[in-house]
Enzyme design. Structure first.
Site, PDB file in Angstrom:
ATOM      1  CG  ASP A 111      -2.054  -1.011   1.058  1.00  0.00           C
ATOM      2  OD1 ASP A 111      -2.640  -1.076  -0.037  1.00  0.00           O
ATOM      3  OD2 ASP A 111      -2.333  -1.744   2.015  1.00  0.00           O
ATOM      4  CG  ASP A 171      -7.639  -4.070  -2.437  1.00  0.00           C
ATOM      5  OD1 ASP A 171      -8.028  -5.170  -2.860  1.00  0.00           O
ATOM      6  OD2 ASP A 171      -8.125  -3.522  -1.431  1.00  0.00           O
TER       7      ASP A 171
END
Length: 389
Positions: A111, A171
Site C-alpha cells: 500500500d 487492490d
C-alpha cells in the site's frame, strides 16, 4: 511524453464540455466540510480513516504505523488546493504529506503506492516540488522488493520472507502507478516490467471469464502456481466485491494509459461493463454484486466503490470515447452529490466528510463497518471532480 501530456489534456477538456454538475458548488461544499475537519485533528500527525454519520469526529491513525489509508487525506487537501488555488490548503497539504516521509523506505506493505502517490504524487502534480520525485522513486524501489519472479506479482499481504503463502489482492492493481512513475523518473525499466507482469498475472488469475472478479489469490511461493482464489471483503468466494471490481477498472485503465497495450484496455472495458450491468437504479453499487437479497433484508451500498468506479470510468471514456462509460460516471457523481449520500444530507449528520454510506465489509462480516464515511471515498470523489468545469 509531450504528446501523451497534450493528449491527456485534450481528453479531460473533451469530457468537461459534456458534463453539467456544478463543480463550484461541490468545491464550496468540500471546503466547508474540510474546514470543520481540519479544526479537530493534528495535521501531519493524525490521518482520518472512517467515521459514523452522526459522529462529530473521524477515527484517525498515525501516518507511518502500517495504515494503508494515510495518503488519502493529504490527497484531498492537494485537490482542495488545486481547485481553489488557496494557499491555506497548500500549506495543510504539505504538512500532511510531510508526515508520510518515512513511508518511502517501507517494503513491508504494497500500500506504499496509495500512501505515496496520493500525497507526494499529487503534490508533485500540482506544485512540481523538486524534492518529491526522489521520494516517489525511493518508494517505487521499496515496493519492487515485494515482487516475486515465480509468481510474477507484487506481494500484497505478509512479510516478503513468508515461504508459506503469497497473497495478491485486486487492490494491488492501484499501486502499479507507483512503479510506472518510478520508471518515468529513473528510467529503470525493471519497475515498468514488474508492473506489466503483475497486471498480466492479475488478469489471468483474478478476473473470471464473465469479467467478474476474485478479491484474493494465494500463490505457491516456490512454483508460482495458484493455491486458492477467494473473497476477503465480499460475500463469498464465488461473488464479486464491488469495491474490488472498481479497483480493477481503475488499475487496468491506468496500466493501459502507461503501456498502450490493448489487452489491458480490453480488460478494463470488460470489468467496467460487468460493473455497469450490475448497478441498481441510482448507480451506487451494493457492497457485493451477488448478495442474495432474500437472505439479507438490508444490503449496504458502497459509495467508496462508486467514487472509485466513477474516476475509472471517466478515464476509460477518455481512452475509448464510449459514451456508456461517460454516462454511468456522470450518473454516479450525480447520485453521490445528492442529499441521499452527502454528509450534510440529513439534520442528524454531523461528520465533516463529503459522502456517506460507504462499506468496509458487509453485514456478514461486521455490521459496524457499513454506512460510513471513508477517506478514500472522499478522495476519489474529489478526483472525479477534475472532469467538471
Amino acid at each position: 511524453m509531450r504528446v501523451l501530456f497534450v493528449l491527456q489534456i485534450f481528453l479531460v477538456f473533451t469530457i468537461t464540455l459534456i458534463l453539467c454538475l456544478d463543480k463550484n458548488q461541490l468545491i464550496q461544499y468540500s471546503v466547508k466540510q474540510y474546514n470543520k475537519l481540519d479544526v479537530d485533528i493534528k495535521i501531519g500527525v493524525q490521518y482520518p480513516t472512517d467515521g459514523k454519520p452522526i459522529s462529530t469526529k473521524w477515527h484517525t491513525t498515525p501516518g507511518v504505523n502500517n495504515q494503508w489509508t494515510a495518503g488519502f487525506y493529504p490527497g484531498v487537501l492537494w485537490y482542495l488546493f488545486n481547485y481553489t488555488k488557496d494557499d491555506h490548503w497548500k500549506h495543510l497539504a504539505i504538512q500532511a504529506t510531510d508526515g508520510l516521509f518515512a513511508n518511502q523506505f517501507r517494503s513491508d506493505t504494497h500500500d506504499i503506492g496509495f500512501m505515496i502517490q496520493c500525497s507526494y504524487g499529487k503534490g508533485y502534480e500540482f506544485t512540481t516540488n523538486s524534492t518529491y520525485p526522489n521520494i516517489i522513486a525511493n518508494a517505487a524501489h521499496s515496493l519492487a522488493k515485494r515482487f516475486n519472479h515465480k509468481v510474477g506479482c507484487i506481494r500484497s499481504w505478509g512479510s516478503i520472507d513468508d515461504k508459506k503463502q503469497f497473497l495478491v489482492i485486486v487492490d494491488n492493481m492501484m499501486n502499479l502507478e507507483l512503479l510506472f512513475k518510478g520508471y518515468e523518473i529513473t528510467g529503470n525499466k525493471t519497475l515498468y516490467d514488474m508492473a506489466v507482469s503483475h497486471a498480466n498475472r492479475t488478469l489471468k488469475e483474478h478476473v473470471r471469464k464473465d469479467n467478474s472478479s476474485y478479491h484474493i489469490v494465494n500463490f505457491n511461493v516456490t512454483t508460482g502456481q495458484v493455491i486458492r482464489r477467494y473473497q476477503g471483503q465480499g460475500y463469498n468466494d464465488s461473488s464479486t466485491w464491488a469495491r474490488g471490481q472498481a479497483w480493477l477498472i481503475n488499475g487496468f485503465t491506468t496500466t493501459y494509459g502507461f503501456t498502450k497495450l490493448k489487452i489491458f484496455l480490453d480488460a478494463a472495458e470488460g470489468l467496467a461493463n460487468y460493473y455497469i450491468n450490475n448497478l441498481p437504479e441510482d448507480s451506487i453499487a451494493l457492497w457485493d454484486f451477488n448478495v442474495p437479497k432474500d437472505k439479507y433484508p438490508y444490503i449496504p451500498r458502497d459509495t467508496s466503490s462508486a467514487a472509485i468506479a466513477a474516476s475509472g470510468l471517466f478515464d476509460l471514456y477518455g481512452h475509448t470515447k464510449n459514451n456508456k462509460y461517460l454516462k454511468t460516471a456522470k450518473q454516479i457523481m450525480e447520485s453521490l452529490a445528492s442529499s441521499k449520500y452527502r454528509a450534510d444530507g440529513k439534520p442528524v449528520y454531523n461528520l465533516p466528510a463529503l459522502i456517506l454510506n460507504a462499506t468496509i465489509a458487509g453485514p456478514n462480516a461486521d455490521p459496524g463497518k457499513s454506512d460510513l464515511a471513508i477517506i478514500y471515498g472522499d478522495y476519489y470523489f474529489m478526483n472525479a471532480l477534475k472532469y467538471y468545469q
